[in-house]
Design a protein around this motif. Structure first.
Motif, mmCIF file in Angstrom:
data_model
loop_
_atom_site.group_PDB
_atom_site.id
_atom_site.type_symbol
_atom_site.label_atom_id
_atom_site.label_comp_id
_atom_site.label_asym_id
_atom_site.label_seq_id
_atom_site.Cartn_x
_atom_site.Cartn_y
_atom_site.Cartn_z
ATOM 1 N N LEU A 1 -37.768 6.885 23.673
ATOM 2 C CA LEU A 1 -39.099 7.473 23.580
ATOM 3 C C LEU A 1 -40.139 6.380 23.795
ATOM 4 O O LEU A 1 -39.851 5.195 23.626
ATOM 5 N N THR A 2 -41.342 6.774 24.140
ATOM 6 C CA THR A 2 -42.410 5.789 24.324
ATOM 7 C C THR A 2 -42.761 5.156 22.978
ATOM 8 O O THR A 2 -42.514 5.756 21.920
ATOM 9 N N PRO A 3 -43.345 3.969 22.990
ATOM 10 C CA PRO A 3 -43.770 3.364 21.714
ATOM 11 C C PRO A 3 -44.710 4.283 20.925
ATOM 12 O O PRO A 3 -44.628 4.350 19.695
ATOM 13 N N GLU A 4 -45.570 5.010 21.609
ATOM 14 C CA GLU A 4 -46.494 5.924 20.933
ATOM 15 C C GLU A 4 -45.738 7.068 20.272
ATOM 16 O O GLU A 4 -46.066 7.477 19.150
ATOM 17 N N GLU A 5 -44.720 7.599 20.959
ATOM 18 C CA GLU A 5 -43.909 8.668 20.379
ATOM 19 C C GLU A 5 -43.128 8.156 19.174
ATOM 20 O O GLU A 5 -43.033 8.844 18.146
ATOM 21 N N GLN A 6 -42.594 6.944 19.278
ATOM 22 C CA GLN A 6 -41.872 6.347 18.153
ATOM 23 C C GLN A 6 -42.797 6.185 16.944
ATOM 24 O O GLN A 6 -42.414 6.491 15.813
ATOM 25 N N GLU A 7 -44.005 5.710 17.187
ATOM 26 C CA GLU A 7 -44.975 5.519 16.104
ATOM 27 C C GLU A 7 -45.330 6.855 15.459
ATOM 28 O O GLU A 7 -45.416 6.965 14.232
ATOM 29 N N PHE A 8 -45.528 7.883 16.262
ATOM 30 C CA PHE A 8 -45.841 9.209 15.736
ATOM 31 C C PHE A 8 -44.712 9.693 14.833
ATOM 32 O O PHE A 8 -44.950 10.207 13.735
ATOM 33 N N ILE A 9 -43.473 9.541 15.276
ATOM 34 C CA ILE A 9 -42.323 9.980 14.483
ATOM 35 C C ILE A 9 -42.250 9.203 13.172
ATOM 36 O O ILE A 9 -41.967 9.777 12.114
ATOM 37 N N MET A 10 -42.502 7.902 13.220
ATOM 38 C CA MET A 10 -42.498 7.106 11.988
ATOM 39 C C MET A 10 -43.582 7.600 11.023
ATOM 40 O O MET A 10 -43.337 7.730 9.822
ATOM 41 N N ARG B 1 -50.156 19.043 15.866
ATOM 42 C CA ARG B 1 -49.045 19.967 16.153
ATOM 43 C C ARG B 1 -48.692 19.929 17.643
ATOM 44 O O ARG B 1 -47.518 19.931 18.017
ATOM 45 N N ASN B 2 -49.702 19.903 18.512
ATOM 46 C CA ASN B 2 -49.461 19.829 19.954
ATOM 47 C C ASN B 2 -48.758 18.529 20.332
ATOM 48 O O ASN B 2 -47.889 18.519 21.202
ATOM 49 N N ARG B 3 -49.138 17.440 19.682
ATOM 50 C CA ARG B 3 -48.484 16.142 19.951
ATOM 51 C C ARG B 3 -47.010 16.199 19.559
ATOM 52 O O ARG B 3 -46.149 15.729 20.291
ATOM 53 N N LEU B 4 -46.728 16.808 18.402
ATOM 54 C CA LEU B 4 -45.344 16.968 17.980
ATOM 55 C C LEU B 4 -44.575 17.840 18.968
ATOM 56 O O LEU B 4 -43.443 17.525 19.339
ATOM 57 N N ASP B 5 -45.186 18.924 19.421
ATOM 58 C CA ASP B 5 -44.531 19.803 20.403
ATOM 59 C C ASP B 5 -44.223 19.047 21.696
ATOM 60 O O ASP B 5 -43.157 19.237 22.292
ATOM 61 N N ASP B 6 -45.141 18.176 22.125
ATOM 62 C CA ASP B 6 -44.904 17.364 23.327
ATOM 63 C C ASP B 6 -43.706 16.438 23.139
ATOM 64 O O ASP B 6 -42.888 16.261 24.049
ATOM 65 N N ILE B 7 -43.604 15.843 21.963
ATOM 66 C CA ILE B 7 -42.480 14.937 21.681
ATOM 67 C C ILE B 7 -41.178 15.724 21.636
ATOM 68 O O ILE B 7 -40.156 15.279 22.171
ATOM 69 N N ILE B 8 -41.204 16.894 21.026
ATOM 70 C CA ILE B 8 -40.010 17.750 20.996
ATOM 71 C C ILE B 8 -39.578 18.092 22.415
ATOM 72 O O ILE B 8 -38.385 18.011 22.748
#
Length: 96
Positions: A42-51, A75-82
């Motif tokens: 995942l991108t560093p930004e996605e990893q940070e969001f998950i953390m 919520r939209n950011r989480l949906d994008d990561i999913i």
């Protein structure tokens, strides 16, 4: 300086595999072909969001407040990561 683990080939963009690990203490070397874990792809930004998501006990409402964003934005950011995770899994790169 800390180097970032590359996850894609710089020439053809194919997902890389780990082929060797070394113990810094005794210098034992393990070799083979291992997939890079999905989280690291995942991108560093996605990893940070998950953390942040985990640290807020999965509360999108709390994350929205911490990030200064609206709940729908988070919520939209989480949906994008999913969606990205599902794409990585369907591409056949996740064997875990």
């Amino acid at each position: 300086m800390r180097y970032k683990l590359p996850v894609h080939c710089p020439s053809c963009e194919t997902a890389l595999q780990v082929s060797g690990l070394t113990c810094p203490q005794c210098h034992t070397v393990v070799s083979g072909n291992y997939d890079i874990p999905l989280f690291l792809r995942l991108t560093p930004e996605e990893q940070e969001f998950i953390m942040q998501f985990v640290q807020s006990s999965g509360s999108l409402k709390e994350m929205a407040a911490q990030l200064g964003n609206s709940y729908p934005t988070v919520r939209n950011r989480l949906d994008d990561i999913i969606d990205h995770i599902q794409h990585l899994q369907s591409a056949g790169h996740d064997h875990s």
